[in-house]
Design a protein around this motif. Structure first.
Motif, PDB file in Angstrom:
ATOM      1  N   THR A  43       0.844  -1.201   0.000  1.00 44.71           N
ATOM      2  CA  THR A  43       0.000   0.000   0.000  1.00 44.71           C
ATOM      3  C   THR A  43       0.876   1.247   0.000  1.00 44.71           C
ATOM      4  O   THR A  43       2.047   1.207   0.405  1.00 44.71           O
ATOM      5  CB  THR A  43      -0.917   0.045   1.234  1.00 44.71           C
ATOM      6  N   GLN A  44       0.280   2.361  -0.409  1.00 42.93           N
ATOM      7  CA  GLN A  44       1.004   3.634  -0.401  1.00 42.93           C
ATOM      8  C   GLN A  44       1.384   4.031   1.024  1.00 42.93           C
ATOM      9  O   GLN A  44       2.492   4.504   1.277  1.00 42.93           O
ATOM     10  CB  GLN A  44       0.153   4.723  -1.044  1.00 42.93           C
ATOM     11  N   ASN A  45       0.468   3.815   1.961  1.00 39.37           N
ATOM     12  CA  ASN A  45       0.743   4.182   3.354  1.00 39.37           C
ATOM     13  C   ASN A  45       1.932   3.405   3.915  1.00 39.37           C
ATOM     14  O   ASN A  45       2.761   3.965   4.638  1.00 39.37           O
ATOM     15  CB  ASN A  45      -0.500   3.944   4.221  1.00 39.37           C
ATOM     16  N   GLU A  46       2.013   2.113   3.594  1.00 41.12           N
ATOM     17  CA  GLU A  46       3.124   1.316   4.074  1.00 41.12           C
ATOM     18  C   GLU A  46       4.433   1.786   3.454  1.00 41.12           C
ATOM     19  O   GLU A  46       5.473   1.846   4.135  1.00 41.12           O
ATOM     20  CB  GLU A  46       2.893  -0.164   3.758  1.00 41.12           C
ATOM     21  N   ALA A  47       4.411   2.134   2.176  1.00 42.75           N
ATOM     22  CA  ALA A  47       5.619   2.648   1.522  1.00 42.75           C
ATOM     23  C   ALA A  47       6.058   3.963   2.158  1.00 42.75           C
ATOM     24  O   ALA A  47       7.260   4.200   2.361  1.00 42.75           O
ATOM     25  CB  ALA A  47       5.374   2.828   0.030  1.00 42.75           C
TER      26      ALA A  47
END
Length: 338
Positions: A227-231
């Motif tokens: 996910t973008q948040n994890e990145a």
């Protein structure tokens, strides 16, 4: 969008790991990169650090080349200032003889470590004998040129002479480096993973195109997650610090502590130590490839060499798996379309 993907690895040692763990993971990543359709796999050179296990890329190249079949293997890069160009040529002629048509020799100008390791590596060498970096690179390029060993005892060649010589690359982030590579008819890699100055990148790429027909190759840092948040969370772990010394030397290091140590070891007061914003493309595999697409259109890039700056083992492997799967799917669709 048609360009090649390649990978640069530093063999980072994660917490509670050994150097053997890190090196085994480097091999695993090379094999995953080959399976994922990547073009090259390069190993960096760093000295006197407990965080990285790759002071000798030549050794890892031989080990990895013997356990892969197709992908090109090389250095990203050998820090030439520390070594005899003749010996470097011999090493890579051996490698090119072991894996014909698969060996790259990437050369860097940086020290690959702090001043203590630089002094240790160069002990006994005289600067006046070494000449400038341009002199050293020209000498190396000459030793790597195809030639013949004669029976004359007075002749000198960097033996063995492989049937296919290692392909030469100069890594840098300046107009001077691009001009030097073009003068020697070598490939050039703009090190955007170390210097994210967009104006400089544009100027160097523009100059490169006027000098040679060789490919435009750019090294970039990427972090890929599910996910973008994890990145975004993972990207917060990445630090790049700039150091400017009173003697005019400028370097980039991975922490404030390293920046202060560099100034102490160099024996020159730091004029400025500052944290730089990493030049990262981060997100899901799809969004990262979209970012590479945009950069490829903007700069006419033929190949990206990707540097994942994370240390965490599982995050690094997961990042490569996600990218490889998406890249294979895209490649398959492109092949069907053709």
């Amino acid at each position: 969008m048609s360009y090649r993907l390649s990978l640069l690895d530093k063999s980072p040692i994660a917490e509670n790991e050994t150097a053997q763990d890190a090196l085994n993971r480097t091999l695993q990543m090379a094999q995953l990169a080959e399976k994922g359709g990547f073009h090259r796999f390069w190993i960096a050179e760093h000295h006197n650090t407990s965080q990285l296990a790759s002071p000798s890329p030549e050794l890892l190249i031989a080990w990895i080349a013997g356990q892969t079949q197709r992908i090109r293997i090389g250095s990203g890069g050998v820090m030439l200032q520390h070594y005899s160009p003749y010996k470097v040529a011999e090493n890579f002629n051996v490698l090119a003889s072991l894996a014909p048509g698969r060996i790259d020799i990437g050369i860097g100008k940086a020290p690959g470590g702090l001043p203590l390791s630089t002094r240790a590596l160069q002990r006994g060498l005289r600067q006046e004998d070494k000449g400038s970096f341009a002199d050293q690179l020209a000498e190396l390029a000459n030793w790597l040129k195809p030639g013949q060993v004669t029976a004359d005892a007075e002749s000198l060649a960097a033996t063995p002479l492989p049937t296919v010589h290692a392909e030469g690359f100069l890594l840098g982030a300046s107009l001077d480096s691009a001009r030097l590579a073009a003068k020697l008819d070598w490939n050039f890699v703009f090190a955007a993973h170390l210097n994210g100055d967009k104006t400089l990148q544009r100027d160097v790429v523009t100059e490169w195109r006027t000098l040679t027909q060789r490919d435009v190759i750019i090294a970039v840092q990427v972090i890929i997650a599910a996910t973008q948040n994890e990145a975004e969370r993972l990207a917060q772990q990445v630090e790049i610090w700039g150091v400017e010394l009173e003697n005019g030397q400028r370097v980039s290091v991975a922490s404030e502590a390293q920046a202060q140590a560099f100034a102490r070891q160099a024996g020159s007061p730091a004029v400025r130590i500052y944290r730089r914003e990493p030049s990262l493309i981060k997100g899901t595999a799809e969004s990262v490839l979209a970012g590479l697409d945009a950069l490829a259109v903007e700069s006419g890039v033929d190949e990206f060499i990707l540097d994942n700056p994370l240390v965490d083992a599982s995050a690094r492997i997961a990042s490569l798996r996600l990218l490889s799967e998406t890249w294979r799917q895209r490649t398959a669709i492109r092949e069907v379309a053709q």
